[in-house]
Design a protein around this motif. Structure first.
Motif, PDB file in Angstrom:
ATOM      1  N   ARG A 228     -11.709  -2.961 -15.999  1.00 57.64           N
ATOM      2  CA  ARG A 228     -10.692  -2.214 -15.261  1.00 57.64           C
ATOM      3  C   ARG A 228      -9.322  -2.417 -15.912  1.00 57.64           C
ATOM      4  O   ARG A 228      -8.584  -1.455 -16.149  1.00 57.64           O
ATOM      5  CB  ARG A 228     -10.655  -2.671 -13.797  1.00 57.64           C
ATOM      6  CG  ARG A 228      -9.731  -1.842 -12.940  1.00 57.64           C
ATOM      7  CD  ARG A 228      -9.424  -2.510 -11.615  1.00 57.64           C
ATOM      8  NE  ARG A 228     -10.528  -2.407 -10.678  1.00 57.64           N
ATOM      9  CZ  ARG A 228     -10.501  -2.936  -9.451  1.00 57.64           C
ATOM     10  NH1 ARG A 228      -9.444  -3.622  -9.051  1.00 57.64           N
ATOM     11  NH2 ARG A 228     -11.524  -2.819  -8.650  1.00 57.64           N
TER      12      ARG A 228
ATOM     13  N   GLY B 193       0.833  -1.207   0.000  1.00 60.35           N
ATOM     14  CA  GLY B 193       0.000   0.000   0.000  1.00 60.35           C
ATOM     15  C   GLY B 193       0.863   1.250   0.000  1.00 60.35           C
ATOM     16  O   GLY B 193       0.669   2.168  -0.788  1.00 60.35           O
TER      17      GLY B 193
ATOM     18  N   ASP C  72      -5.864   4.500  -9.005  1.00 58.98           N
ATOM     19  CA  ASP C  72      -6.698   4.700  -7.817  1.00 58.98           C
ATOM     20  C   ASP C  72      -8.160   4.875  -8.200  1.00 58.98           C
ATOM     21  O   ASP C  72      -9.053   4.269  -7.604  1.00 58.98           O
ATOM     22  CB  ASP C  72      -6.240   5.956  -7.063  1.00 58.98           C
ATOM     23  CG  ASP C  72      -5.243   5.619  -5.963  1.00 58.98           C
ATOM     24  OD1 ASP C  72      -5.083   4.418  -5.680  1.00 58.98           O
ATOM     25  OD2 ASP C  72      -4.631   6.549  -5.412  1.00 58.98           O
TER      26      ASP C  72
ATOM     27  N   PHE D 134     -15.527  -1.940 -11.052  1.00 60.02           N
ATOM     28  CA  PHE D 134     -15.442  -3.204 -10.323  1.00 60.02           C
ATOM     29  C   PHE D 134     -15.350  -4.419 -11.237  1.00 60.02           C
ATOM     30  O   PHE D 134     -15.012  -5.499 -10.783  1.00 60.02           O
ATOM     31  CB  PHE D 134     -16.615  -3.329  -9.344  1.00 60.02           C
ATOM     32  CG  PHE D 134     -16.525  -2.306  -8.251  1.00 60.02           C
ATOM     33  CD1 PHE D 134     -15.702  -2.529  -7.154  1.00 60.02           C
ATOM     34  CD2 PHE D 134     -17.204  -1.107  -8.340  1.00 60.02           C
ATOM     35  CE1 PHE D 134     -15.581  -1.589  -6.149  1.00 60.02           C
ATOM     36  CE2 PHE D 134     -17.079  -0.151  -7.335  1.00 60.02           C
ATOM     37  CZ  PHE D 134     -16.274  -0.388  -6.241  1.00 60.02           C
TER      38      PHE D 134
ATOM     39  N   ARG E 216      -9.658   1.631  -9.392  1.00 55.32           N
ATOM     40  CA  ARG E 216      -9.888   0.706  -8.279  1.00 55.32           C
ATOM     41  C   ARG E 216     -11.113   1.100  -7.463  1.00 55.32           C
ATOM     42  O   ARG E 216     -11.800   0.258  -6.903  1.00 55.32           O
ATOM     43  CB  ARG E 216      -8.682   0.680  -7.344  1.00 55.32           C
ATOM     44  CG  ARG E 216      -7.627  -0.266  -7.807  1.00 55.32           C
ATOM     45  CD  ARG E 216      -6.416  -0.213  -6.926  1.00 55.32           C
ATOM     46  NE  ARG E 216      -5.469  -1.200  -7.388  1.00 55.32           N
ATOM     47  CZ  ARG E 216      -4.992  -2.177  -6.643  1.00 55.32           C
ATOM     48  NH1 ARG E 216      -5.354  -2.294  -5.394  1.00 55.32           N
ATOM     49  NH2 ARG E 216      -4.153  -3.050  -7.124  1.00 55.32           N
ATOM     50  N   ASP E 217     -11.355   2.421  -7.399  1.00 54.45           N
ATOM     51  CA  ASP E 217     -12.494   2.897  -6.615  1.00 54.45           C
ATOM     52  C   ASP E 217     -13.818   2.692  -7.348  1.00 54.45           C
ATOM     53  O   ASP E 217     -14.824   2.380  -6.731  1.00 54.45           O
ATOM     54  CB  ASP E 217     -12.333   4.393  -6.303  1.00 54.45           C
ATOM     55  CG  ASP E 217     -11.376   4.631  -5.143  1.00 54.45           C
ATOM     56  OD1 ASP E 217     -11.032   3.641  -4.478  1.00 54.45           O
ATOM     57  OD2 ASP E 217     -10.974   5.776  -4.915  1.00 54.45           O
ATOM     58  N   TYR E 218     -13.806   2.909  -8.657  1.00 52.88           N
ATOM     59  CA  TYR E 218     -15.090   3.000  -9.361  1.00 52.88           C
ATOM     60  C   TYR E 218     -15.392   1.858 -10.329  1.00 52.88           C
ATOM     61  O   TYR E 218     -16.548   1.641 -10.650  1.00 52.88           O
ATOM     62  CB  TYR E 218     -15.180   4.325 -10.133  1.00 52.88           C
ATOM     63  CG  TYR E 218     -15.166   5.532  -9.225  1.00 52.88           C
ATOM     64  CD1 TYR E 218     -16.313   5.917  -8.536  1.00 52.88           C
ATOM     65  CD2 TYR E 218     -14.018   6.277  -9.037  1.00 52.88           C
ATOM     66  CE1 TYR E 218     -16.312   7.003  -7.700  1.00 52.88           C
ATOM     67  CE2 TYR E 218     -14.003   7.378  -8.186  1.00 52.88           C
ATOM     68  CZ  TYR E 218     -15.143   7.734  -7.532  1.00 52.88           C
ATOM     69  OH  TYR E 218     -15.133   8.809  -6.697  1.00 52.88           O
TER      70      TYR E 218
END
Lengths: 115, 245
Positions: free
Chosen positions: A90, A12, A78, A85, A81-83
């Motif tokens: 992706r 991370g 980022d 799925f 990864r957030d939006y």
């Protein structure tokens, strides 16, 4: 050692820290270049060429764009990864962005080296 | 006073709907919770959690005119009509304004929110200097209402992976505790790309916290500590797969 944080032992932190370090490079470069602009004030094409011609300026600019590309790569990563799925979508979007960033970087290097 | 309240009873309703109420308030009704209890006199099927009615238990957290808060310490005079009440976003609704907090507490449990100290148990308390104790200020006051975590988009998108502002502040509360001996394990426990690093500092958590706490500062402190501790470690051998030493 701080560099330890960029290893895969820190899955991370390495990306978070890389984004901060690249931001730092970008900030330092921009401040220095703006200051140089104010001091040198290149007024015509020849003056512009002379301004960007030194090897140290080219190397600094390459480093700056490498930082921009890395920063953008992590930023988009980022957001995806957030939006996004759906793993396939992706990966596809990430590859499109990666190819674009590499293209821009190569293009810029090419331009710089032809000055 | 006019209200529009989210209603959903999964045993009866096919889907949620908003119900309007016009309620006559009494002189002594100052807080939103007072008004909700008046509405319950009109319609006792309206379901909500409440307990201490003074901002200490954290039971009556809900979405009030679009912003999470505690009904018991939200003044009616400060709210625009119609007052729109919804359950906290990002968690499954059990009924009306009651949400299922299981996920929230799973994250809370995952940071081991208790003192870990392997020394023999002393006869009296484990003592702390006033300076060390002061490091817990702004964190120990958290009442676990969930207002911050459920207003965090990173939690909405990754509710099962991102610990959320509340859980991360609790992690920092024990990391900063001078009596705790598990700092290294606690920091490692948050190294996954999702648990801590989904925070993008948009500060919704700070804006909504009914106790005026700052989970964002706690999250930043965890990252700072990771960097500070790494400075003392041995140099790395590989960076992004490339051997350096």
């Amino acid at each position: 050692m701080l560099i330890e944080l960029l290893t895969d032992k820190y899955p991370g932190m390495r990306f978070w820290l890389t984004q901060r370090l690249t931001a730092l490079v970008m900030a330092v470069y921009l401040v220095l270049v703006i200051l140089l602009f104010v001091i040198v004030q290149p007024k015509d094409f020849d003056a512009w060429r002379a301004f960007v011609a030194p090897i140290w300026f080219k190397l600094a600019t390459i480093l700056f764009f490498a930082s921009v590309s890395t920063h953008a790569w992590l930023g988009v990563r980022d957001v995806l990864r957030d939006y996004v799925f759906h793993q396939g979508l992706r990966a596809y979007l990430q590859i499109v962005v990666d190819v674009l960033l590499v293209f821009y970087f190569v293009w810029l290097s090419f331009i710089l080296w032809n000055i | 006073m006019r209200f529009s309240i989210y209603r959903y009873n999964p045993d009866v309703d096919a889907k949620p709907y908003m119900q309007d109420f016009d309620v006559e308030l009494h002189e002594e009704d100052h807080m939103l919770l007072d008004a909700l209890l008046r509405i319950k006199e009109l319609d006792d099927t309206l379901s909500l959690r409440k307990s201490c009615r003074e901002g200490v238990c954290g039971s009556d957290a809900m979405n009030i005119n679009g912003k999470n808060g505690l009904a018991c310490i939200t003044k009616l005079a400060d709210l625009e009509e119609p007052i729109v009440l919804r359950p906290m976003p990002g968690l499954p609704v059990i009924r009306d304004l009651i949400v299922d907090m299981t996920q929230f507490f799973e994250h809370y449990n995952s940071v081991k929110p208790y003192l870990i100290n392997h020394d023999p148990l002393p006869e009296t308390e484990r003592l702390q200097s006033p300076e060390d104790r002061a490091k817990l200020d702004g964190m120990y006051e958290c009442i676990l209402c969930g207002a911050c975590t459920t207003s965090c988009p990173s939690f909405w998108w990754n509710p099962d992976k991102f610990v959320g502002p509340s859980g991360l502040m609790q992690a920092n509360r024990f990391i900063m505790d001078s009596r705790d001996q598990a700092t290294e394990e606690r920091l490692e426990n948050l190294e996954d790309p999702y648990r801590l690093y989904r925070c993008h500092n948009i500060m919704n958590c700070v804006e909504v916290c009914p106790k005026k706490l700052n989970p964002n500062a706690a999250i930043a402190n965890i990252k700072d500590l990771k960097i500070a501790r790494a400075k003392d470690k041995k140099p790395a051998k590989k960076i992004f797969g490339i051997k350096v030493g």
